[in-house]
Motif scaffolding. Structure first.
Motif, mmCIF file in Angstrom:
data_model
loop_
_atom_site.group_PDB
_atom_site.id
_atom_site.type_symbol
_atom_site.label_atom_id
_atom_site.label_comp_id
_atom_site.label_asym_id
_atom_site.label_seq_id
_atom_site.Cartn_x
_atom_site.Cartn_y
_atom_site.Cartn_z
ATOM 1 N N PRO A 1 12.418 33.523 21.577
ATOM 2 C CA PRO A 1 13.689 32.929 21.981
ATOM 3 C C PRO A 1 14.435 32.334 20.783
ATOM 4 O O PRO A 1 13.815 31.796 19.883
ATOM 5 C CB PRO A 1 13.270 31.832 22.955
ATOM 6 C CG PRO A 1 11.878 31.478 22.563
ATOM 7 C CD PRO A 1 11.261 32.733 22.006
ATOM 8 N N SER A 2 15.747 32.447 20.760
ATOM 9 C CA SER A 2 16.541 31.847 19.693
ATOM 10 C C SER A 2 17.382 30.707 20.266
ATOM 11 O O SER A 2 17.534 30.589 21.476
ATOM 12 C CB SER A 2 17.448 32.900 19.045
ATOM 13 O OG SER A 2 18.716 32.897 19.664
ATOM 14 N N PRO A 3 17.909 29.852 19.404
ATOM 15 C CA PRO A 3 18.739 28.750 19.902
ATOM 16 C C PRO A 3 20.132 29.198 20.332
ATOM 17 O O PRO A 3 20.862 28.438 20.957
ATOM 18 C CB PRO A 3 18.889 27.816 18.691
ATOM 19 C CG PRO A 3 18.147 28.417 17.566
ATOM 20 C CD PRO A 3 17.736 29.792 17.948
ATOM 21 N N TYR A 4 20.510 30.399 19.949
ATOM 22 C CA TYR A 4 21.902 30.797 20.089
ATOM 23 C C TYR A 4 22.122 31.529 21.398
ATOM 24 O O TYR A 4 21.223 32.148 21.938
ATOM 25 C CB TYR A 4 22.299 31.677 18.905
ATOM 26 C CG TYR A 4 21.965 31.048 17.566
ATOM 27 C CD1 TYR A 4 22.693 29.962 17.095
ATOM 28 C CD2 TYR A 4 20.913 31.521 16.797
ATOM 29 C CE1 TYR A 4 22.395 29.388 15.873
ATOM 30 C CE2 TYR A 4 20.607 30.947 15.573
ATOM 31 C CZ TYR A 4 21.346 29.880 15.112
ATOM 32 O OH TYR A 4 21.034 29.317 13.913
ATOM 33 N N ASP A 5 23.346 31.492 21.873
ATOM 34 C CA ASP A 5 23.664 32.137 23.138
ATOM 35 C C ASP A 5 23.990 33.611 22.913
ATOM 36 O O ASP A 5 25.068 34.082 23.230
ATOM 37 C CB ASP A 5 24.835 31.398 23.800
ATOM 38 C CG ASP A 5 24.985 31.803 25.267
ATOM 39 O OD1 ASP A 5 24.066 32.443 25.808
ATOM 40 O OD2 ASP A 5 26.037 31.496 25.856
ATOM 41 N N PRO B 1 17.179 30.566 12.756
ATOM 42 C CA PRO B 1 16.101 31.176 13.544
ATOM 43 C C PRO B 1 16.606 32.182 14.563
ATOM 44 O O PRO B 1 16.598 31.935 15.768
ATOM 45 C CB PRO B 1 15.440 29.965 14.207
ATOM 46 C CG PRO B 1 16.536 28.950 14.322
ATOM 47 C CD PRO B 1 17.536 29.235 13.236
ATOM 48 N N ALA C 1 11.157 36.013 27.839
ATOM 49 C CA ALA C 1 10.765 34.604 27.664
ATOM 50 C C ALA C 1 11.986 33.700 27.854
ATOM 51 O O ALA C 1 11.900 32.607 28.410
ATOM 52 C CB ALA C 1 10.163 34.393 26.275
ATOM 53 N N GLN C 2 13.118 34.168 27.392
ATOM 54 C CA GLN C 2 14.380 33.434 27.556
ATOM 55 C C GLN C 2 15.458 34.459 27.877
ATOM 56 O O GLN C 2 15.516 35.506 27.258
ATOM 57 C CB GLN C 2 14.716 32.701 26.246
ATOM 58 C CG GLN C 2 16.037 31.943 26.250
ATOM 59 C CD GLN C 2 16.228 31.111 24.977
ATOM 60 O OE1 GLN C 2 15.558 30.118 24.750
ATOM 61 N NE2 GLN C 2 17.151 31.524 24.147
ATOM 62 N N SER D 1 19.629 24.581 19.694
ATOM 63 C CA SER D 1 20.838 24.256 20.434
ATOM 64 C C SER D 1 20.568 22.974 21.189
ATOM 65 O O SER D 1 19.663 22.919 22.019
ATOM 66 C CB SER D 1 21.175 25.389 21.396
ATOM 67 O OG SER D 1 22.208 24.997 22.259
ATOM 68 N N ARG E 1 18.190 25.106 23.955
ATOM 69 C CA ARG E 1 17.537 26.355 23.593
ATOM 70 C C ARG E 1 16.956 26.191 22.205
ATOM 71 O O ARG E 1 17.533 25.464 21.407
ATOM 72 C CB ARG E 1 18.565 27.516 23.569
ATOM 73 C CG ARG E 1 18.723 28.301 24.836
ATOM 74 C CD ARG E 1 19.661 29.478 24.580
ATOM 75 N NE ARG E 1 20.918 29.005 23.989
ATOM 76 C CZ ARG E 1 22.018 28.768 24.675
ATOM 77 N NH1 ARG E 1 22.071 28.971 25.958
ATOM 78 N NH2 ARG E 1 23.104 28.328 24.067
ATOM 79 N N PRO E 2 15.938 26.893 21.771
ATOM 80 C CA PRO E 2 15.175 27.887 22.521
ATOM 81 C C PRO E 2 14.189 27.218 23.482
ATOM 82 O O PRO E 2 13.866 26.041 23.324
ATOM 83 C CB PRO E 2 14.405 28.616 21.416
ATOM 84 C CG PRO E 2 14.190 27.573 20.368
ATOM 85 C CD PRO E 2 15.427 26.718 20.399
#
Lengths: 391, 391
Positions: free
Chosen positions: A209-213, A226, A316-317, B46, B63-64
């Motif tokens: 999973p990444s932080p970005y949308d 990441p 996973a996300q 995020s 996120r993530p």
């Protein structure tokens, strides 16, 4: 400032913005973001544009030196705009529209002090709404990007060498993109999303999973960024999804294609076929007037019916959309999501990306860019959609 | 969230921020920008960080999925932070520090509604001030970037082929950078400055002014990104300045080197020698306690004395500085400019770039990255500084 033949194009945009301004009784639209400076003037400069509800805009330029033409005024700081208005008897707007979703709080304070409006409206939303409906010239830019984007993707099988990592293959595609004219940097709305030229996801890394949308994740190379490829060696049985930006003009296309090292599992092939079937069904359905959420529902419904809901748009996300508008930025309207209020209209341009993440294999699926035409969709990114084997 | 051995490093940063917070009687620092999320937590995610004036931060993550550890709380929207404070009896800050130079006006409104502080202070400034003084770990990251940056620059002569354009040579350097581990994307403070991986300026194009506050210009490839290389064919008698980012870690170095096709004019060589002499003089002078503007004055004074003032830091358009701090962003403090109030201190890191644009020839000069140590400057980008001939 700009060439005369381009003035007619710009006048279409000014008129479109002014129509929206008149609907909200705004007297002035004040612009300072690069994206919207480019949209309204046809080039990026350091400075500001003031567009009144009627008449031509004023271009307050700080840099570069040497611009000229109607409406160009050189300034050193924005406060000089107030002085200019006073000296030239220009009415200060009672209702001012500012880019409140992109200018910083401190910039806002500064502009408010200059104009002292009674009311401030959201110009980010106004400009994004206007930009959702492309002019014919803008669609032609996206078409050009699409042709070059396609040419680059066609070279991908020739760039692969056994033993490569995901990053190494990505670097060769980046190089081909740049040689074909990619500007490299592409623009994303909202300061929280960052990515380099796009992503190449191989094997299990697609499920990180990444932080970005973004529709797909990836662990990336460093905790400071990441997302995307993480150095995975490309190995037998892996799906490799290439999703690189198509910013060959000021307007970008978005396209993904899947390659495999050897062959994949049946589940992966079935999911890829499901993506293509979703795309077909959406191409049959979509036309001016179609609610964007209906297209999302078609995609999610077909994924569920095929028993693939667990893998749809991530595992996973998950991403909460199956498509997004494109243009100067990679994430414009319309948004193809369950609660989207967007309705397709002629001259919208969007990327459709039904994708699946299959644990142990990687990401499969398709992404293409489409313009909404009177009778339906025009596909702007035309290259092989089957999973091609890299060897 | 982060590994235990990294916690000591982060505690140094939290302490530094908290000391500054206590000086301004701020009870809370609320962070949402990627750069500062990375600084305070060691990774981009995020979400938001709330750092109280005493005690450990809270990490509100959107996120993530899958982060864990002390202080990690998952949320879907920032309003849930207010609820969390209430439910856990956390005192709401009367004085709140927000990133007012980087969060949008609309974000500010949202955060203010959550915390309802009596006073809001500028957290962008507070964080940038704290970040100007690097920890030893941070300097080590920059050192690592410098070593890789240097290795890439050493390959440049082998990448040149007669008949290349500026863009084509740039693409090969970009590829080498990526192969050496460059993350590609680097961060620039302030939303108005945009550039791809750096710039390569050849011949007259160096004198084309750009909209951005970079030391050198260039017309670029497209009006949407008018900076850097513009497709100039590399020809006999041209200076080629390479100024590509060194973001091989989350921390970047900045370095420029000049190459020539055949030989240049005497004026160009003289200006290049002047740049090297300026660098020498500044290396001799700079130490903790030196005012940054004094270093600018040394550079400008030596350029004037050599009769090169017209070409110093640009010709058609000039940059107003001769150096700038580097770190997570390419433009941190201190700023080496005539009216800078910055004073050098141990553990600052900056790029020094005395450069000249010689009409008809191109850009010459030098740029290196330096850490301020107790006794003077440590150079972090060590490779040949003479003008190398490409053939």
């Amino acid at each position: 400032m700009f060439q005369d033949q381009f003035l007619n194009e710009l006048r279409l945009r000014w008129k479109k913005l002014q129509t929206k301004m008149q609907e909200t009784s705004t007297q002035g639209l004040f612009i300072s973001s690069n994206v919207n400076l480019y949209y309204v003037s046809g080039r990026v400069f350091s400075g500001y544009i003031y567009l009144p509800a009627e008449g031509d805009p004023l271009f307050f330029v700080r840099r570069p030196v040497g611009l000229s033409g109607q409406g160009v005024i050189y300034i050193r700081k924005p406060e000089e705009i107030g002085t200019y208005f006073q000296e030239h008897g220009i009415t200060f707007p009672k209702t001012l529209t500012l880019e409140t979703d992109s200018i910083s709080y401190n910039e806002y304070q500064r502009y408010e002090a200059i104009f002292q409006p009674e009311t401030v409206l959201n110009g980010t939303a106004l400009l994004r709404n206007a930009r959702n409906l492309k002019t014919d010239w803008e669609i032609e830019q996206i078409r050009r990007s699409g042709i070059l984007h396609t040419q680059v993707y066609e070279t991908i099988p020739s760039l692969y060498r056994p033993g490569m990592t995901d990053i190494e293959l990505s670097i060769e595609i980046e190089r081909q993109s740049r040689l074909a004219g990619s500007l490299g940097l592409f623009r994303i709305f909202g300061q929280s999303m960052e990515i380099f030229m796009g992503s190449l996801l191989a094997g299990e890394n697609a499920d990180n999973p990444s932080p970005y949308d973004f529709a797909m994740g990836g662990a990336g190379q460093d905790p400071s960024l990441p997302v995307g490829g993480n150095g995975t060696p490309l190995r037998e049985g892996m799906a490799v999804m290439v999703d690189m930006g198509g910013n060959f003009t000021g307007y970008t296309t978005d396209m993904s294609r899947v390659f495999s090292i050897g062959s994949l599992t049946d589940l992966a092939y079935r999911a890829h076929e499901c993506s293509l079937a979703i795309q077909d069904e959406i191409e049959r359905t979509a036309r001016p007037g179609t609610p964007a959420k209906e297209l999302y529902n078609i995609a999610a419904g077909m994924a569920a019916e095929a028993g693939l809901a667990d893998y749809f748009m991530g595992h996973a996300q998950k991403a909460g959309f199956v498509g997004h508008g494109i243009g100067i930025e990679i994430n414009e309207g319309p948004v193809l999501a369950p609660r989207s209020k967007d309705i397709l209209a002629e001259n919208m341009v969007f990327a459709l990306e039904p994708k699946f993440v299959i644990p142990g294999v990687g990401a499969v699926g398709i992404e293409n860019s489409f313009a909404v035409q009177k009778d339906g969709l025009e596909k702007l990114t035309l290259c092989e959609e089957k999973i091609l084997i890299l060897s």
